[in-house]
Design a protein around this motif. Structure first.
Motif, mmCIF file in Angstrom:
data_model
loop_
_atom_site.group_PDB
_atom_site.id
_atom_site.type_symbol
_atom_site.label_atom_id
_atom_site.label_comp_id
_atom_site.label_asym_id
_atom_site.label_seq_id
_atom_site.Cartn_x
_atom_site.Cartn_y
_atom_site.Cartn_z
ATOM 1 N N PRO A 147 0.744 -1.149 0.045
ATOM 2 C CA PRO A 147 -0.071 0.013 0.069
ATOM 3 C C PRO A 147 0.791 1.292 -0.098
ATOM 4 O O PRO A 147 1.833 1.417 0.781
ATOM 5 N N GLY A 148 0.291 2.033 -1.101
ATOM 6 C CA GLY A 148 1.265 3.392 -1.241
ATOM 7 C C GLY A 148 2.344 3.558 -2.124
ATOM 8 O O GLY A 148 2.562 4.639 -2.633
ATOM 9 N N ASP A 149 2.735 2.229 -2.812
ATOM 10 C CA ASP A 149 3.564 2.022 -3.779
ATOM 11 C C ASP A 149 2.864 2.668 -5.117
ATOM 12 O O ASP A 149 1.759 2.413 -5.173
ATOM 13 N N VAL A 150 3.665 3.192 -5.942
ATOM 14 C CA VAL A 150 3.442 3.741 -7.346
ATOM 15 C C VAL A 150 4.278 3.053 -8.306
ATOM 16 O O VAL A 150 5.596 3.369 -8.109
ATOM 17 N N VAL A 151 3.790 2.389 -9.277
ATOM 18 C CA VAL A 151 4.594 2.004 -10.426
ATOM 19 C C VAL A 151 4.121 2.341 -11.815
ATOM 20 O O VAL A 151 3.216 2.876 -11.714
ATOM 21 N N GLN A 152 5.004 2.453 -12.715
ATOM 22 C CA GLN A 152 4.633 3.417 -13.589
ATOM 23 C C GLN A 152 4.961 2.452 -15.077
ATOM 24 O O GLN A 152 6.182 1.939 -15.149
ATOM 25 N N TYR A 153 4.138 2.324 -16.027
ATOM 26 C CA TYR A 153 4.242 2.005 -17.309
ATOM 27 C C TYR A 153 4.382 2.999 -18.358
ATOM 28 O O TYR A 153 3.581 3.685 -18.460
ATOM 29 N N THR A 154 5.474 3.152 -18.936
ATOM 30 C CA THR A 154 5.721 4.132 -19.910
ATOM 31 C C THR A 154 5.854 3.424 -21.416
ATOM 32 O O THR A 154 6.560 2.633 -21.599
ATOM 33 N N GLU B 18 -4.515 3.659 1.618
ATOM 34 C CA GLU B 18 -5.546 3.372 2.765
ATOM 35 C C GLU B 18 -6.022 2.072 3.091
ATOM 36 O O GLU B 18 -6.811 1.824 3.729
ATOM 37 N N THR B 19 -5.235 1.140 2.200
ATOM 38 C CA THR B 19 -5.647 -0.364 2.351
ATOM 39 C C THR B 19 -5.127 -0.639 3.716
ATOM 40 O O THR B 19 -3.861 -0.446 4.022
ATOM 41 N N SER B 20 -5.731 -1.328 4.556
ATOM 42 C CA SER B 20 -5.415 -1.748 5.998
ATOM 43 C C SER B 20 -5.844 -3.097 6.327
ATOM 44 O O SER B 20 -6.381 -4.089 5.380
ATOM 45 N N GLY B 21 -5.427 -3.640 7.326
ATOM 46 C CA GLY B 21 -5.658 -4.838 7.753
ATOM 47 C C GLY B 21 -4.921 -6.010 6.814
ATOM 48 O O GLY B 21 -3.712 -5.838 6.475
ATOM 49 N N GLU B 22 -5.632 -6.925 6.383
ATOM 50 C CA GLU B 22 -4.920 -7.826 5.642
ATOM 51 C C GLU B 22 -5.446 -7.725 3.803
ATOM 52 O O GLU B 22 -5.298 -8.445 3.286
#
Length: 173
Positions: free
Chosen positions: A71-78, A145-149
């Protein structure tokens, strides 16, 4: 019966007879061919030029088959796309769509697109952009905002994702 009453009845009867025959009135008419030529339509097409590249938001290489996001990561495809736009008043937008993405992780991903190609605005593509190549970066963010499992040990198959070139209403003058 008075003379005035008889006259009014006769006048009313005459009016009814005349009104009944009004629908059968014939009028002359004529026609000629409309020789306006041929009307042709334009088109919108987009083609990926080469396979794109993946990277983390900080610019480091990202390998979707071995790197794991949280959660919170950003990946990009160009990738680069060639535009084929034909139509005098055509205005279009280019947008990513994760609608065909499958897998449990899909529910936690958000997508956005940007372009670093000078002169091309992704929400205002026109005939002037015909035959140009646009570089598009699609950012995929794992919802912070993803939480728990939620979203743990899940995957998303991105093969169903698309870049859509779609006609929009032209800006009013």
């Amino acid at each position: 019966m008075k003379k005035n009453t008889k006259g009014a009845i006769a006048l009313g009867a005459a009016a009814l007879l005349l009104a009944g025959g009004a629908g059968t009135y014939a009028a002359w008419s004529d026609e000629a061919t409309l020789d306006g030529g041929v009307v042709k339509s334009g088109h919108l097409r987009i083609t990926e030029v080469d396979g794109g590249t993946w990277e983390w938001a900080d610019g480091d290489d990202f390998n979707p088959s071995s790197d794991l996001i949280v959660p919170g990561d950003v990946v990009q495809y160009t990738a680069e796309y060639r535009l084929d736009v034909a139509g005098d008043n055509l205005v279009a937008k280019l947008a990513p769509n994760l609608g065909g993405v499958t897998g449990g992780l899909n529910d936690y991903l958000n997508v956005d697109a940007t372009s670093n190609t000078d002169g091309i605005t992704l929400d205002n593509i026109t005939r002037a952009d015909n035959a140009k190549t646009v570089s598009v970066t699609v950012s995929i963010t794992f919802d912070p905002e993803t939480s728990g499992e939620d979203g743990m040990d899940q995957s998303a198959t991105l093969a169903g994702s698309t870049i859509t070139l779609e006609q929009t209403a032209p800006a009013s003058n």
